[in-house]
Design a protein around this motif. Structure first.
Motif, PDB file in Angstrom:
ATOM      1  N   SER A 181      -9.301   2.122  10.269  1.00  0.00           N
ATOM      2  CA  SER A 181      -9.887   1.694   9.000  1.00  0.00           C
ATOM      3  C   SER A 181     -10.336   0.230   9.137  1.00  0.00           C
ATOM      4  CB  SER A 181      -8.802   1.845   7.928  1.00  0.00           C
ATOM      5  OG  SER A 181      -9.012   0.962   6.888  1.00  0.00           O
ATOM      6  N   GLU A 182     -11.342  -0.153   8.386  1.00  0.00           N
ATOM      7  CA  GLU A 182     -11.819  -1.537   8.448  1.00  0.00           C
ATOM      8  C   GLU A 182     -10.734  -2.486   7.939  1.00  0.00           C
ATOM      9  OE1 GLU A 182     -14.309  -4.000   9.867  1.00  0.00           O
ATOM     10  OE2 GLU A 182     -15.073  -1.946   9.767  1.00  0.00           O
ATOM     11  N   GLU A 183     -10.012  -2.033   6.894  1.00  0.00           N
ATOM     12  CA  GLU A 183      -8.934  -2.860   6.325  1.00  0.00           C
ATOM     13  C   GLU A 183      -7.595  -2.225   6.681  1.00  0.00           C
ATOM     14  OE1 GLU A 183      -9.649  -4.316   2.467  1.00  0.00           O
ATOM     15  OE2 GLU A 183     -11.825  -4.376   2.766  1.00  0.00           O
ATOM     16  N   LEU A 184      -6.513  -2.780   6.145  1.00  0.00           N
ATOM     17  CA  LEU A 184      -5.200  -2.225   6.492  1.00  0.00           C
ATOM     18  C   LEU A 184      -4.995  -0.866   5.816  1.00  0.00           C
ATOM     19  CD1 LEU A 184      -3.197  -5.568   6.281  1.00  0.00           C
ATOM     20  CD2 LEU A 184      -3.859  -4.317   8.348  1.00  0.00           C
ATOM     21  N   ALA A 185      -4.174  -0.035   6.452  1.00  0.00           N
ATOM     22  CA  ALA A 185      -4.016   1.367   6.046  1.00  0.00           C
ATOM     23  C   ALA A 185      -3.627   1.536   4.577  1.00  0.00           C
ATOM     24  CB  ALA A 185      -2.937   2.004   6.910  1.00  0.00           C
ATOM     25  N   THR A 186      -4.192   2.569   3.952  1.00  0.00           N
ATOM     26  CA  THR A 186      -3.746   2.964   2.615  1.00  0.00           C
ATOM     27  C   THR A 186      -2.735   4.105   2.779  1.00  0.00           C
ATOM     28  OG1 THR A 186      -5.437   4.667   2.410  1.00  0.00           O
ATOM     29  CG2 THR A 186      -6.014   2.442   1.616  1.00  0.00           C
ATOM     30  N   CYS A 221       1.838   6.532  12.613  1.00  0.00           N
ATOM     31  CA  CYS A 221       0.687   6.923  11.774  1.00  0.00           C
ATOM     32  C   CYS A 221       0.164   5.746  10.954  1.00  0.00           C
ATOM     33  CB  CYS A 221       1.060   8.100  10.864  1.00  0.00           C
ATOM     34  SG  CYS A 221       1.271   9.602  11.839  1.00  0.00           S
ATOM     35  N   THR A 222       1.038   4.846  10.550  1.00  0.00           N
ATOM     36  CA  THR A 222       0.561   3.687   9.775  1.00  0.00           C
ATOM     37  C   THR A 222      -0.210   2.738  10.686  1.00  0.00           C
ATOM     38  OG1 THR A 222       2.542   3.913   8.399  1.00  0.00           O
ATOM     39  CG2 THR A 222       1.249   1.924   8.095  1.00  0.00           C
ATOM     40  N   GLY A 223       0.280   2.540  11.924  1.00  0.00           N
ATOM     41  CA  GLY A 223      -0.459   1.710  12.889  1.00  0.00           C
ATOM     42  C   GLY A 223      -1.841   2.282  13.141  1.00  0.00           C
ATOM     43  N   SER A 224      -1.897   3.572  13.421  1.00  0.00           N
ATOM     44  CA  SER A 224      -3.192   4.181  13.741  1.00  0.00           C
ATOM     45  C   SER A 224      -4.109   4.223  12.522  1.00  0.00           C
ATOM     46  CB  SER A 224      -2.986   5.592  14.311  1.00  0.00           C
ATOM     47  OG  SER A 224      -2.356   5.493  15.570  1.00  0.00           O
ATOM     48  N   ALA A 225      -3.532   4.481  11.347  1.00  0.00           N
ATOM     49  CA  ALA A 225      -4.370   4.519  10.135  1.00  0.00           C
ATOM     50  C   ALA A 225      -5.041   3.160   9.922  1.00  0.00           C
ATOM     51  CB  ALA A 225      -3.534   4.906   8.927  1.00  0.00           C
ATOM     52  N   SER A 226      -4.345   2.081  10.233  1.00  0.00           N
ATOM     53  CA  SER A 226      -4.971   0.753  10.116  1.00  0.00           C
ATOM     54  C   SER A 226      -6.042   0.561  11.182  1.00  0.00           C
ATOM     55  CB  SER A 226      -3.930  -0.362  10.241  1.00  0.00           C
ATOM     56  OG  SER A 226      -3.300  -0.566   9.000  1.00  0.00           O
ATOM     57  N   GLU A 280      -4.421   7.369   3.734  1.00  0.00           N
ATOM     58  CA  GLU A 280      -4.830   7.434   5.149  1.00  0.00           C
ATOM     59  C   GLU A 280      -3.637   7.745   6.053  1.00  0.00           C
ATOM     60  OE1 GLU A 280      -8.601   4.277   4.817  1.00  0.00           O
ATOM     61  OE2 GLU A 280      -6.594   3.543   5.281  1.00  0.00           O
ATOM     62  N   VAL A 281      -2.496   7.141   5.733  1.00  0.00           N
ATOM     63  CA  VAL A 281      -1.286   7.384   6.524  1.00  0.00           C
ATOM     64  C   VAL A 281      -0.855   8.841   6.361  1.00  0.00           C
ATOM     65  CG1 VAL A 281       1.143   6.750   6.833  1.00  0.00           C
ATOM     66  CG2 VAL A 281      -0.542   4.980   6.290  1.00  0.00           C
ATOM     67  N   GLU A 282      -0.861   9.323   5.119  1.00  0.00           N
ATOM     68  CA  GLU A 282      -0.415  10.704   4.869  1.00  0.00           C
ATOM     69  C   GLU A 282      -1.307  11.719   5.580  1.00  0.00           C
ATOM     70  OE1 GLU A 282      -0.106  10.719   0.611  1.00  0.00           O
ATOM     71  OE2 GLU A 282       1.972   9.962   0.706  1.00  0.00           O
ATOM     72  N   GLN A 283      -2.583  11.421   5.634  1.00  0.00           N
ATOM     73  CA  GLN A 283      -3.528  12.304   6.321  1.00  0.00           C
ATOM     74  C   GLN A 283      -3.156  12.427   7.807  1.00  0.00           C
ATOM     75  OE1 GLN A 283      -5.878  13.756   4.500  1.00  0.00           O
ATOM     76  NE2 GLN A 283      -6.542  14.980   6.259  1.00  0.00           N
ATOM     77  N   LEU A 284      -2.884  11.295   8.443  1.00  0.00           N
ATOM     78  CA  LEU A 284      -2.511  11.336   9.873  1.00  0.00           C
ATOM     79  C   LEU A 284      -1.160  12.024  10.069  1.00  0.00           C
ATOM     80  CD1 LEU A 284      -3.595   7.881  11.384  1.00  0.00           C
ATOM     81  CD2 LEU A 284      -4.804  10.060  11.411  1.00  0.00           C
ATOM     82  N   LEU A 285      -0.223  11.784   9.160  1.00  0.00           N
ATOM     83  CA  LEU A 285       1.099  12.427   9.270  1.00  0.00           C
ATOM     84  C   LEU A 285       0.958  13.942   9.233  1.00  0.00           C
ATOM     85  CD1 LEU A 285       3.403  10.275   6.944  1.00  0.00           C
ATOM     86  CD2 LEU A 285       3.824  10.758   9.360  1.00  0.00           C
ATOM     87  N   HIS A 302       0.838  -1.211   0.000  1.00  0.00           N
ATOM     88  CA  HIS A 302       0.000   0.000   0.000  1.00  0.00           C
ATOM     89  C   HIS A 302       0.874   1.262   0.000  1.00  0.00           C
ATOM     90  CE1 HIS A 302      -3.769  -2.043   1.952  1.00  0.00           C
ATOM     91  NE2 HIS A 302      -3.471  -2.534   0.776  1.00  0.00           N
ATOM     92  N   LEU A 303       2.032   1.156   0.674  1.00  0.00           N
ATOM     93  CA  LEU A 303       2.906   2.334   0.788  1.00  0.00           C
ATOM     94  C   LEU A 303       3.851   2.466  -0.418  1.00  0.00           C
ATOM     95  CD1 LEU A 303       3.825   2.077   4.604  1.00  0.00           C
ATOM     96  CD2 LEU A 303       2.120   3.569   3.533  1.00  0.00           C
ATOM     97  N   GLY A 304       3.697   1.547  -1.375  1.00  0.00           N
ATOM     98  CA  GLY A 304       4.489   1.648  -2.605  1.00  0.00           C
ATOM     99  C   GLY A 304       5.810   0.904  -2.563  1.00  0.00           C
ATOM    100  N   LEU A 305       6.002   0.026  -1.568  1.00  0.00           N
ATOM    101  CA  LEU A 305       7.244  -0.757  -1.497  1.00  0.00           C
ATOM    102  C   LEU A 305       6.952  -2.217  -1.807  1.00  0.00           C
ATOM    103  CD1 LEU A 305       8.072   1.720   0.504  1.00  0.00           C
ATOM    104  CD2 LEU A 305       9.788   0.116   1.260  1.00  0.00           C
ATOM    105  N   LYS A 306       7.649  -2.746  -2.774  1.00  0.00           N
ATOM    106  CA  LYS A 306       7.452  -4.152  -3.130  1.00  0.00           C
ATOM    107  C   LYS A 306       8.182  -5.053  -2.136  1.00  0.00           C
ATOM    108  CE  LYS A 306       4.677  -4.113  -6.491  1.00  0.00           C
ATOM    109  NZ  LYS A 306       3.327  -4.564  -6.093  1.00  0.00           N
ATOM    110  N   SER A 307       7.576  -6.172  -1.818  1.00  0.00           N
ATOM    111  CA  SER A 307       8.242  -7.160  -0.965  1.00  0.00           C
ATOM    112  C   SER A 307       7.803  -8.539  -1.465  1.00  0.00           C
ATOM    113  CB  SER A 307       7.833  -6.989   0.497  1.00  0.00           C
ATOM    114  OG  SER A 307       6.496  -7.386   0.683  1.00  0.00           O
TER     115      SER A 307
END
Ligand SMILES: Nc1ncnc2c1ncn2[C@@H]1O[C@H](COP(=O)(O)OP(=O)(O)O)[C@@H](O)[C@H]1O
Ligand SMILES: O=P(O)(O)OC[C@H]1O[C@](O)(COP(=O)(O)O)[C@@H](O)[C@@H]1O
Length: 304
Positions: free
Chosen positions: A284-289, A276-281, A292-297, A48-53
Motif C-alpha cells: 500500500s502507498e500508506e501504512l496498512a489498514t 500480514c500487517t508488514g506485507s499489507a503496508s 488490507e491486513v484482514e484480506q491478506l490473513l 488502524h488495527l483498533g488499538l489505542k497507544s
C-alpha cells in the motif's frame, strides 16, 4: 496501555524519480510526505488495527510541529517532549530503479529532556506495553534503551525493542519481550551475511541465548521467522502482492505482532498478524489498514 517511544521522529519525504542518476539534476515524478520514525509508525498502525497507544518521543522545530499535526489528524494520541535546538529529521526515501534511503541524525537532546522522558516512564504500570524503536540522535549514548529497561526492571512492563547494532545488543541481557531485526541487521550483529531461513534460525537462537525472549526476524519479500520463548519456531513466505511502498513495513510488522499477541497471547496468531500487517503496508502507498491486513490473513496460506 501501549506506549511507543521514538527518540528520532521524521518526516519521510518519499520521491519517485524514473531513472535516478548521481551527479546531475533529477526531477521527481511524484513526491509525498508522511510522519515517520519507528515508534510513530507502530502507533499509527496500532491505531488502524483498533488499538489505542500513546506516542512518546522528542520533537523539534517546524518539522516537529508538522509531525505532531499530522498525527493529530490521524487520531494518534501523542505526548511528545519539545526540544529546543535543531529540527526533527526529514528522511529521504528515493524510489527509482532501486530504493535508496537517506536518514538524518536528529536534533540535540539534552539531559533535561531525557529527565522529562523518565518522568513519563514513572507513570507506567504493570501490564503496560512499551515499544522502544528506531535510531537515536548521534549525541546520545548507545546504552539509552538498556538504561530505560534497567530503570523499569521489576515493573512488569512488556518491552519490545526495534533497533540495530549496539543499541539492540545492549538490551538483550535485560530480556526484552520482543526484538525484530531484519536479516541484514541480524547479520550485522554477528559480522555475517544472512539470507537463508536456516541461518536466520541459527543466529536468532543466539540472540535468545543472550537474553531476548521472542525473536522475530523479517526478510522483506522473503518472509519471516519467529523463535518464541516457548521454544517454538514459526516461519513463513511473504504474502504475494505488488510492492508500492515498503517504508514502514518492519514497523507495521511489530504493530501487527503486538496486536495479534495481545488478543489471546497466542504466538502463532501474533506471527500471522505480524507478517500480514508488514506485507499489507508494503503493498500500500500508506501504512496498512485493518481491511488490507484482514484480506491478506484470509488469502495467505501459512504452513502451520
Ligand atoms: N517486498 C515485499 N513483499 C512482501 N512482503 C514484504 C515485502 N517487504 C516487506 N514485506 C513484509 O513486511 C515485513 C517486514 O519487512 P522488512 O523489509 O523485512 O522490514 P524492515 O523494514 O524492518 O527492514 C516482511 O517480513 C514481510 O512480511
Ligand atoms: O530511526 P531510523 O533507524 O533512522 O529509521 C527511521 C526510518 O524508518 C522508518 O521508521 C521506517 O522503518 P521500517 O521501514 O524499518 O519499518 C521511517 O519512517 C523512518 O524514516
Amino acid at each position: 496501555m501501549i506506549y511507543t517511544v521514538t527518540f528520532n521522529p521524521s518526516l519521510d519525504y518519499v520521491v519517485d524519480v524514473k531513472t535516478f542518476k548521481t551527479g546531475q539534476v533529477n526531477r521527481t515524478e511524484q513526491e509525498k510526505m508522511f510522519p515517520g520514525g519507528k515508534g510513530i509508525n507502530v502507533s499509527i498502525v496500532l491505531n488502524h488495527l483498533g488499538l489505542k497507544s500513546t506516542a512518546w518521543g522528542f520533537l523539534a522545530g517546524f518539522t516537529g510541529e508538522e509531525i505532531s499535526k499530522r498525527l493529530d489528524e490521524e487520531g494518534v494520541n501523542t505526548d511528545f517532549i519539545q526540544v529546543e535546538k535543531g529540527i526533527s529529521r526529514i528522511n529521504v526515501k528515493l524510489r527509482s530503479t532501486e530504493e535508496t534511503e537517506i536518514n538524518g541524525q536528529g536534533p540535540m537532546i539534552r539531559s533535561t529532556d531525557i529527565e522529562k522522558l523518565y518522568a513519563k516512564l514513572d507513570t507506567l504500570k504493570t501490564g503496560d506495553v512499551l515499544v522502544l524503536a528506531g535510531s537515536i540522535p548521534d549525541v546520545m549514548p548507545q546504552s539509552i534503551y538498556m538504561d530505560i529497561m534497567k530503570y523499569l526492571e521489576g515493573k512488569d512492563v512488556m518491552i519490545a525493542v526495534d533497533a540495530t547494532r549496539e543499541l539492540l545488543a545492549n538490551v538483550l541481557p535485560l530480556h526484552p519481550f520482543l526484538i525484530k531485526p531484519n536479516n541484514h541487521e541480524l547479520g550485522q550483529l554477528f559480522g555475517v551475511t544472512i539470507s537463508s531461513k536456516e541461518d536466520v534460525k541459527k543466529y536468532a537462537a543466539k540472540l535468545q541465548e543472550q537474553g531476548a525472549r521472542n525473536v522475530l526476524v523479517s526478510m522483506a519479500g522473503d518472509g519471516a521467522v519467529l523463535l518464541t520463548e516457548e521454544g517454538k519456531a514459526f516461519e513463513s513466505e511473504a504474502p504475494e502482492g505488488k510492492v508500492k511502498n515498503s517504508v514502514g513495513a518492519g514497523d507495521s510488522m511489530v504493530a501487527g505482532f503486538l496486536a495479534g499477541y495481545l488478543k489471546n497471547k497466542d504466538y502463532a496468531q501474533a506471527f500471522k498478524m505480524g507478517v500480514c500487517t508488514g506485507s499489507a503496508s508494503a503493498f500500500s502507498e500508506e501504512l496498512a489498514t485493518k481491511e488490507e491486513v484482514e484480506q491478506l490473513l484470509k488469502n495467505h496460506a501459512f504452513p502451520f
